[in-house]
Design a protein around this motif. Structure first.
Motif, PDB file in Angstrom:
ATOM      1  N   THR A   1       0.822  -1.197   0.000  1.00 36.30           N
ATOM      2  CA  THR A   1       0.000   0.000   0.000  1.00 36.30           C
ATOM      3  C   THR A   1       0.863   1.257   0.000  1.00 36.30           C
TER       4      THR A   1
ATOM      5  N   LEU B   1      -1.939  -0.952  -3.817  1.00 33.81           N
ATOM      6  CA  LEU B   1      -3.169  -0.303  -3.387  1.00 33.81           C
ATOM      7  C   LEU B   1      -2.840   1.081  -2.853  1.00 33.81           C
TER       8      LEU B   1
ATOM      9  N   ALA C   1      -2.388  -4.908   4.083  1.00 36.21           N
ATOM     10  CA  ALA C   1      -1.157  -4.963   3.287  1.00 36.21           C
ATOM     11  C   ALA C   1      -0.070  -5.776   3.976  1.00 36.21           C
TER      12      ALA C   1
ATOM     13  N   GLY D   1       4.177  -1.311   3.376  1.00 41.11           N
ATOM     14  CA  GLY D   1       3.578  -0.006   3.109  1.00 41.11           C
ATOM     15  C   GLY D   1       4.599   1.087   2.883  1.00 41.11           C
TER      16      GLY D   1
ATOM     17  N   ALA E   1      -6.224   0.311   4.824  1.00 39.80           N
ATOM     18  CA  ALA E   1      -5.239  -0.170   3.849  1.00 39.80           C
ATOM     19  C   ALA E   1      -4.093  -0.912   4.523  1.00 39.80           C
TER      20      ALA E   1
ATOM     21  N   GLU F   1      -4.149   4.507  -0.950  1.00 36.17           N
ATOM     22  CA  GLU F   1      -5.262   4.837  -0.051  1.00 36.17           C
ATOM     23  C   GLU F   1      -4.951   6.025   0.831  1.00 36.17           C
TER      24      GLU F   1
END
Ligand code: ATP
Length: 239
Positions: free
Chosen positions: A34, A193, A205, A208, A201, A195
């Motif tokens: 993410t 992804l 995940a 990140g 999120a 966000e």
């Protein structure tokens, strides 16, 4: 686990405005990564640069070991990148069924396509009632389901998801994120992804990144980030 996507030192401009400033990130096969950041941080710009909607001014993007930097969006899509854009962007006047099948337009494996179609309806059973309805008549949450289903129907090697939580109620957000996680776990789908809503999120995940005004300012494994005092205070809203 090998790296499916590598973004190296990418800069993307809108005219003379630099929206992302030397972003590097990577996504390993089978994981959910993410990119979190507030409104205007550059999240959408990163995804559009990867999928070819925008050309980077600098830097390199490699997908499955080959450079895709600056290629046309349809070429990038054919190599196995499916983009579920912000605000859904479903084909408003097409039926839900046609929207989903649009995702599979490059595929020749008709039996597998039919199986995947059933899979999508299994994840989002509410869509079955609306198969022949134009997508414009669906709620925001249902349109989000169509966008995710359409991206999956391409059977990509990488799904790019732009703010699936946008404009949805908390209940729908958890429903959608539970399915995102299922698609990752059950299908082994690799996902990037982006966000604004870090509290949904990050738990979904494996890894990140935090983006602030076009730059990555922090990165790490989910648990490390979830335990970081800064992330907890500024992104998760927990002290
Ligand atoms: P949001 O959550 O609002 O979509 P974001 O993190 O996805 O935010 P981007 O949409 O990537 O951010 O925008 C990054 C920066 O680029 C912002 O400062 C934005 O104002 C600017 N920007 C985005 N689109 C354009 C455009 N078409 N022309 C000029 N500047 C743009």
């Amino acid at each position: 686990m090998s790296e499916v996507l590598k973004v190296r030192n990418v800069e993307t401009m809108y005219g003379r405005v630099m929206a992302i400033r030397g972003v590097s990130l990577s996504v390993r096969e089978g994981t959910v990564v993410t990119v979190m950041g507030s409104n205007g941080a550059g999240k959408t710009t990163i995804l559009k640069t990867i999928s070819g909607a925008l050309d980077p001014f600098k830097g390199e993007i490699t997908f499955k070991g080959k450079s895709i930097t600056g290629l046309d969006p349809d070429v990038i899509a054919r190599t196995g990148v499916a983009h579920s854009p912000e605000g859904r962007e479903v084909f408003a006047l097409l039926s839900v069924k046609d929207n989903l099948m649009m995702g599979a337009y490059c595929r020749k494996d008709r039996d597998e396509v039919a199986r995947d179609f059933e899979k999508v309806l299994g994840w989002f059973p509410v869509l079955r009632e609306f198969l022949d309805k134009q997508a414009i008549y669906l709620s925001g949450g249902q349109q989000q389901m169509v966008a995710l289903g359409r991206a999956f129907m391409a059977r990509p090697s990488l799904m790019l998801l732009d703010e699936p939580s946008l404009g949805l109620s908390p209940r729908l957000i958890s429903e959608i994120f539970a399915i995102i996680k299922r698609i990752n776990v059950e299908e082994g789908m690799t996902m990037l992804l982006v966000e604004q809503n870090a509290s949904v999120a990050l738990p979904a995940a494996d890894f990140g990144y935090v983006l602030e005004t076009g730059r990555i300012v922090m990165e790490g494994e989910r648990d490390m980030l979830m335990n970081s005092a800064d992330i907890r205070e500024f992104y998760l809203g927990i002290k």
